[in-house]
Design a protein around this motif. Structure first.
Motif, PDB file in Angstrom:
ATOM      1  N   SER A 115       0.801  -1.230   0.000  1.00  0.00           N
ATOM      2  CA  SER A 115       0.000   0.000   0.000  1.00  0.00           C
ATOM      3  C   SER A 115       0.827   1.271   0.000  1.00  0.00           C
ATOM      4  O   SER A 115       0.641   2.152   0.821  1.00  0.00           O
TER       5      SER A 115
ATOM      6  N   SER B 127      -5.575   9.541  -1.343  1.00  0.00           N
ATOM      7  CA  SER B 127      -5.610   8.094  -1.119  1.00  0.00           C
ATOM      8  C   SER B 127      -4.959   7.707   0.207  1.00  0.00           C
ATOM      9  O   SER B 127      -4.056   8.395   0.715  1.00  0.00           O
ATOM     10  N   HIS B 128      -5.416   6.600   0.740  1.00  0.00           N
ATOM     11  CA  HIS B 128      -4.811   6.001   1.926  1.00  0.00           C
ATOM     12  C   HIS B 128      -3.325   5.744   1.686  1.00  0.00           C
ATOM     13  O   HIS B 128      -2.479   6.016   2.547  1.00  0.00           O
TER      14      HIS B 128
ATOM     15  N   LYS C  81      -1.211   8.901   1.866  1.00  0.00           N
ATOM     16  CA  LYS C  81      -1.074   9.359   3.256  1.00  0.00           C
ATOM     17  C   LYS C  81      -0.066   8.495   4.006  1.00  0.00           C
ATOM     18  O   LYS C  81       0.801   9.006   4.715  1.00  0.00           O
ATOM     19  N   ARG C  82      -0.199   7.185   3.794  1.00  0.00           N
ATOM     20  CA  ARG C  82       0.715   6.260   4.477  1.00  0.00           C
ATOM     21  C   ARG C  82       2.165   6.511   4.033  1.00  0.00           C
ATOM     22  O   ARG C  82       3.069   6.564   4.868  1.00  0.00           O
TER      23      ARG C  82
END
Lengths: 415, 415
Positions: free
Chosen positions: B159, B185-186, B189-190
């Motif tokens: 991810s 998006s996740h 951010k990650r």
């Protein structure tokens, strides 16, 4: 590294075929063009397919490609670009239609698809529609007058789709059609529903309009409906300064071209006397281009000449030759004023063979003058036949990259 | 049907423009190249745009295209390919960054973007970072030393996204930036969160490093941070043997080219004395290519010569001419050893005009020698101008298909 200015000249419908009355020469072969001949010695030359080989370009799709935007991505139909040409400010997702003022009876049966073809009151009727209709189901409806009986209709709002059928039955004696959704989407259903309510609203406004009552009194057909066709979503065009880093100025008189260039964020000017026809004021266009080229505010000056296409559509062979010679004259005037120490490209947006009187899918000759030594082509005359000897076999989409490369403005793709 | 072996020679930055001090000739025109001249008689010849007309290629994007892989599909940015060049083994979805060892004060204000430009301890610092950082939030962080102060940083894990901003403020006197997600998006951010934790962790490791304490003692700036930029996801390259059925061997010394060829699954060898510079050992490279061509294990031998590009970037005209003559010498040596009964292609990955000292978007000449009779071109010298008379007007992506066709290895597309 020095960055060069760019002058891009498009002769609309420039390309042609051998013409019997010119002794089997094309208009470009036949025309005297001393300034172009001179530039050719320091140019790369060849043939350009505006879209791809054999595809007949419109002026809209071709200009998108020439400015580096793939028409298969940005072009959803004529409606949106005709609306731009008619002065619309479109937002991404707006749905535009091509419309005709027409005459219907009180059962909505079409009596005349062009309201008698004579319509001096078009702008007044468009104004009345804009004042009295406003919005339908939260969708803003805007009308823009086109040429003659033509009118662009734009729907703005959330959740619209261009997958909807025409209301234009395309035949006299038939009833105005109900627009139907083409796909099963919510958006298409909503859009066709708005469109059908709009048909009723337009009939109400137009049929009761004083202008139409006046027309009927004079024995003319009332323009009491707008038939729409060719739904097209507008895909927002990016700014030339963003995607190409070019601050651009356009000298043009043709509405469609001006509309596209405005959307690209260019400064668009129609000089006094520029008509978009064969009677245009070439000196005036040259002078404006010269001013832009002298200014520090612009990197690219785009000069559009419509006369070549206008002559072609009318089948006026000598007028086309004359228009080409005028393009050469304009280039000469610019060279006299600002010199040739810049990138100068000349091509057409498509071929309009003067004996065919319509656009063709034939390739168009192109040259790009580069003011420092590169591997020039040895092509001695700028025309459809000699251009075959040049090294360029390109598509419209390649032009901007070539201009950026030779003006030393391109960014490397990779490391 | 007999399948022929293929020798593909790329002179990096081979293409050029007319050079004043060579009497207006290009280096290719000027150079003596008897072996190439001979092969030309049994060749198809022309011009090749590595990406498309006018686009300035990088060596990475161009080599992808030459090996038949569309860079617009496989190339997400320089970071990933620089990491390959620095020796990284990348997995699909890894996110790589271009990094600089730099100097910051204890408020994370950048004092020098290159840590004083002199950094002999780069490898030791990279080793220390790799030992002490390991993973952050289950994301493995790897460092690879590049040239001088450069370092490639690779994040591996689930991810991740390359839609994240730089930490490099690109200016001295500014604070190291917090990386921010570019989309919502996740994954973005990650990734930016990991990157920001990484900035702190790098500072801690580097600022306390004995190496930097030593540098400070000597009055040098500490290399106490790595500023990163240009996030690029790695799109896994397929194997040349899978998509083209070719067992390939590469003779090259340039890190970036070696990295790409390794990912393509080729056997990559840097022969003794091969430097990737103008001082390379041409005999050694020729001998290794000869060994590969004699071996039954390889169908395609790819010989990469960097000297032409190195001379161009340095503006060394005579060195470029000499490098071209050395390419001819290498080809002659190979012909002497194994004959010409194979497909032999020579081109560049881009033009690097020696007076421009940078890559250009001009087309590059190419020839493909075919050892059995086909419709050869009648081009008498291999250079930018004469190549215009040849029949090839191709793009980089066409090369592999031409090699497969003439080596009788291509599969029919259709029935």
């Amino acid at each position: 590294m020095r960055k060069y200015k760019i002058l891009l000249v498009i002769g609309d419908g420039l390309g042609d075929r051998p013409v019997t009355s010119l002794g089997g020469m094309t208009p470009l072969q036949y025309a005297r063009k001393p300034n172009i001949d001179k530039l050719l010695k320091t140019s790369i030359v060849g043939l350009m397919d505006p879209i791809s080989p054999g595809v007949i370009p419109g002026s809209d799709t071709s200009h998108l490609a020439i400015f580096g935007l793939d028409p298969y991505k940005y072009y959803r139909g004529r409606g949106a670009f005709e609306a731009l040409g008619a002065g619309a400010q479109l937002k991404h997702g707006d749905v535009a239609f091509r419309g005709n003022f027409a005459t219907v009876d009180n059962n909505m049966i079409v009596k005349d698809r062009r309201a008698g073809r004579k319509l001096d009151e078009g702008q007044a009727l468009v104004d009345e529609l804009n004042q009295k209709i406003g919005t339908i189901d939260d969708v803003k409806v805007s009308f823009y007058k086109g040429t003659e009986h033509r009118v662009a209709v734009v729907l703005s709002g959330d959740s619209l789709s261009d997958k909807v059928g025409d209301t234009d039955p395309h035949e006299v004696g038939k009833r105005v059609k109900e627009s139907e959704p083409i796909d099963g989407s919510h958006e298409a259903k909503r859009t066709s529903s708005v469109l059908n309510k709009l048909t009723e609203a337009m009939y109400k406004v137009l049929n009761e309009s004083e202008i139409n009552k006046e027309r009927v009194k004079k024995g003319e057909l009332p323009a009491n409906i707008v038939l729409v066709r060719g739904a097209a979503s507008y895909v927002k065009l990016p700014k030339l300064s963003d995607y190409a880093g070019l601050r651009g100025a356009t000298v043009a008189a043709t509405a469609l071209i001006k509309g596209i260039c405005k959307e690209l964020g260019m400064n668009v000017v129609t000089p006094p006397g520029a008509t978009g026809g064969i009677d245009t004021d070439y000196d005036s266009k040259a002078n404006t281009a010269i001013d832009f080229l002298k200014s520090d505010d612009y990197d690219l000056v785009f000069l559009h000449i419509k006369a070549t296409d206008a002559a072609s559509h009318d089948g006026k062979i000598q007028e086309k030759v004359k228009a080409i010679e005028k393009i050469d004259y304009v280039i000469g005037k610019i060279l006299d004023a600002v010199g040739d120490d810049m990138i100068i490209a000349l091509t057409g947006d498509h071929s309009t063979p003067v004996e065919k009187k319509e656009h063709a899918g034939d390739p168009v000759p192109i040259f790009i003058h580069v003011p420092y030594p590169i591997s020039y082509d040895s092509v001695e005359d700028f025309n459809e036949i000699d251009a075959k000897k040049g090294s360029l076999k390109i598509r419209g989409l390649d032009i901007l990259n070539l201009l950026l490369n030779y003006s030393q403005r391109a960014e490397k793709y990779g490391a």
